[in-house]
Design a protein around this motif. Sequence first.
Motif, PDB file in Angstrom:
ATOM      1  N   GLY A 308      70.068 -16.954   3.137  1.00 23.29           N
ATOM      2  CA  GLY A 308      69.664 -16.264   4.242  1.00 23.29           C
ATOM      3  C   GLY A 308      68.462 -15.865   4.122  1.00 23.29           C
ATOM      4  O   GLY A 308      67.429 -16.014   4.862  1.00 23.29           O
ATOM      5  N   PHE A 309      68.135 -15.135   3.234  1.00 28.36           N
ATOM      6  CA  PHE A 309      66.714 -14.566   2.792  1.00 28.36           C
ATOM      7  C   PHE A 309      65.670 -15.490   2.771  1.00 28.36           C
ATOM      8  O   PHE A 309      64.586 -15.257   3.228  1.00 28.36           O
ATOM      9  CB  PHE A 309      67.127 -13.632   1.696  1.00 28.36           C
ATOM     10  N   THR A 310      65.734 -16.424   1.817  1.00 26.37           N
ATOM     11  CA  THR A 310      64.797 -17.440   1.643  1.00 26.37           C
ATOM     12  C   THR A 310      64.444 -18.417   3.042  1.00 26.37           C
ATOM     13  O   THR A 310      63.528 -18.568   3.049  1.00 26.37           O
ATOM     14  CB  THR A 310      65.233 -18.276   0.634  1.00 26.37           C
ATOM     15  N   ASN A 311      65.722 -18.504   3.749  1.00 25.82           N
ATOM     16  CA  ASN A 311      65.434 -19.230   5.028  1.00 25.82           C
ATOM     17  C   ASN A 311      64.615 -18.375   5.955  1.00 25.82           C
ATOM     18  O   ASN A 311      63.761 -19.078   6.642  1.00 25.82           O
ATOM     19  CB  ASN A 311      66.925 -19.565   5.421  1.00 25.82           C
ATOM     20  N   ILE A 312      64.732 -17.178   6.062  1.00 25.93           N
ATOM     21  CA  ILE A 312      64.053 -16.298   7.038  1.00 25.93           C
ATOM     22  C   ILE A 312      62.513 -16.165   6.664  1.00 25.93           C
ATOM     23  O   ILE A 312      61.531 -16.292   7.565  1.00 25.93           O
ATOM     24  CB  ILE A 312      64.433 -14.742   6.647  1.00 25.93           C
ATOM     25  N   PHE A 313      62.164 -16.424   5.285  1.00 23.85           N
ATOM     26  CA  PHE A 313      60.719 -16.442   4.837  1.00 23.85           C
ATOM     27  C   PHE A 313      60.201 -18.014   4.761  1.00 23.85           C
ATOM     28  O   PHE A 313      59.257 -18.101   4.155  1.00 23.85           O
ATOM     29  CB  PHE A 313      60.680 -15.832   3.693  1.00 23.85           C
ATOM     30  N   SER A 314      61.084 -18.874   5.299  1.00 19.76           N
ATOM     31  CA  SER A 314      60.452 -20.217   5.262  1.00 19.76           C
ATOM     32  C   SER A 314      58.960 -20.298   6.240  1.00 19.76           C
ATOM     33  O   SER A 314      58.808 -19.339   7.138  1.00 19.76           O
ATOM     34  CB  SER A 314      61.271 -21.237   6.007  1.00 19.76           C
ATOM     35  N   SER A 317      59.317 -19.962  10.068  1.00 21.35           N
ATOM     36  CA  SER A 317      60.235 -19.008  10.410  1.00 21.35           C
ATOM     37  C   SER A 317      59.509 -18.064  11.179  1.00 21.35           C
ATOM     38  O   SER A 317      58.298 -17.725  10.801  1.00 21.35           O
ATOM     39  CB  SER A 317      61.004 -18.317   9.337  1.00 21.35           C
ATOM     40  N   VAL A 319      59.828 -14.935  11.553  1.00 20.20           N
ATOM     41  CA  VAL A 319      59.739 -13.686  10.672  1.00 20.20           C
ATOM     42  C   VAL A 319      58.586 -13.729   9.769  1.00 20.20           C
ATOM     43  O   VAL A 319      57.850 -12.869   9.709  1.00 20.20           O
ATOM     44  CB  VAL A 319      61.151 -13.427   9.873  1.00 20.20           C
ATOM     45  N   TYR A 320      58.337 -15.060   9.187  1.00 21.80           N
ATOM     46  CA  TYR A 320      57.214 -15.379   8.327  1.00 21.80           C
ATOM     47  C   TYR A 320      55.879 -14.973   8.931  1.00 21.80           C
ATOM     48  O   TYR A 320      55.244 -14.262   8.398  1.00 21.80           O
ATOM     49  CB  TYR A 320      57.243 -16.719   8.002  1.00 21.80           C
ATOM     50  N   SER A 392      51.453 -21.689  11.102  1.00 19.53           N
ATOM     51  CA  SER A 392      53.127 -21.525  11.224  1.00 19.53           C
ATOM     52  C   SER A 392      53.473 -21.860  12.706  1.00 19.53           C
ATOM     53  O   SER A 392      54.419 -22.489  12.928  1.00 19.53           O
ATOM     54  CB  SER A 392      53.465 -19.870  10.807  1.00 19.53           C
TER      55      SER A 392
END
Length: 439
Positions: A308-314, A317, A319-320, A392
């Motif tokens: 989940g953490f790596t997916n958030i910083f995709s 994303s 969030v990114y 992004s």
Amino acid sequence: MLETLRNAWKVEETRKKLLFTLLIIIIFRIGSVLVPAPFLDTQVLAEWMNANSDNNALGYLNLFSGGSMSKATVFALSIQPFINASIIVQLLTYALPPLERLSKEGEEGRKKIDKISSVFSLVLAVFMAFAYYLTMKNAGAVQYTKGFEGVFAAIVIMAVFITGAMAVVWLGNRVNEKGIGNGVSILIFAGIIANGPTAIMSLIEAAKNKPNPYVFVDLFVLVFFVFIIGFIVFMNESERRIPIQYAKRVVGRKQYGGQSTHIPVKVCMSGVMPIIFANAFVSLPMTIALFFPPDTAGTSWWDKFYAGFTNIFSYRSPVYAIVLFFLIIGFNYFYVSMQYNPVEIANNLRQSNGGIPGIRPGKPTSDYIQRVLSKITLVGAVFLGIIAVIPSIFGAVFPDLGNLALGGTSILIVVSVALETVRTLESQIMMRHHKGFLE
């Protein structure tokens, strides 16, 4: 710009400098595309890079190198070790008193700092070459990995990359001495421009595969591209002028001072450095995930948290984009605070009998300059943040064009280098056409 190039071409000395700069760019591109390192399967590496460099640090390094990293050529590391070393040494200049003293010693001090940057860039080149070799080895692109053959291949591959990185620095220095513009900036410019045909082909392929939406998307991209270039030019040329009035003083029968001038404060005085720093931080989770991939099928709390953490910083994303935007603002304030010292400016004004109209000398002057810097820095930081998060947003709205080289950093670098080179040409042309007082 075209008129400036035409006038520069008419002057023999300037024409020779332009041709020399073009020759260096050609050599740089030949080493970046046509001279691969030995003992490597470049086809396997290219396929692996295309699949794994979308939203991590490898993608940015490959972009700035003009695609040479995905081809594993002699100049695969490009100018990145020298850039990183220069940034680190520049930051240490404000933190270490010996380096700060060197920076105030004029030309000799600058030469010593350049030597320190060159040595440090060699150290970074060794580290990056080793990390790049491990990456290629994990991707299965190294032909010999075991026994004496594997050790020999590793030494040769890393030596080629380290030598190529130092050769690129040498080429940049030659441009500084005998060419036009800043050598490092020119080589970065050439590397980014080299990705232009790939970006255009991705637009054409998307329009062919899905003509219904992407024909209009292509038109939108072209119009938006022109708009963003104009916006960058406008912001690069914008400045806030702080008025300065010098007091009159009489020495004998002569009167000195009394003139009015200003202190120019650029809106984007920090350039692309905040974007580079912020990108390095925000892409770190995805880069770590590249070497230590998360187990998406795992059931433990760690596997779920890590995935989940790596997916958030995709890269796509929200969030990114949000984290990147605020990091750019923070780094912009940090970089401006190192460049401008309001207390030192106020002291210099007082010593030269100057002051800001309506503001008392000393602390009120430094406070006023600080307030102006804070407002201008915020405007410049928001501008840089908007430019940086555009890719992004674009990738999230149009997934098929997510790999398009619309990076705000690359556009900002290209436009800034072009403006700087044109200004250099104009200054040299003006020097050769300026009439002396004897004529």
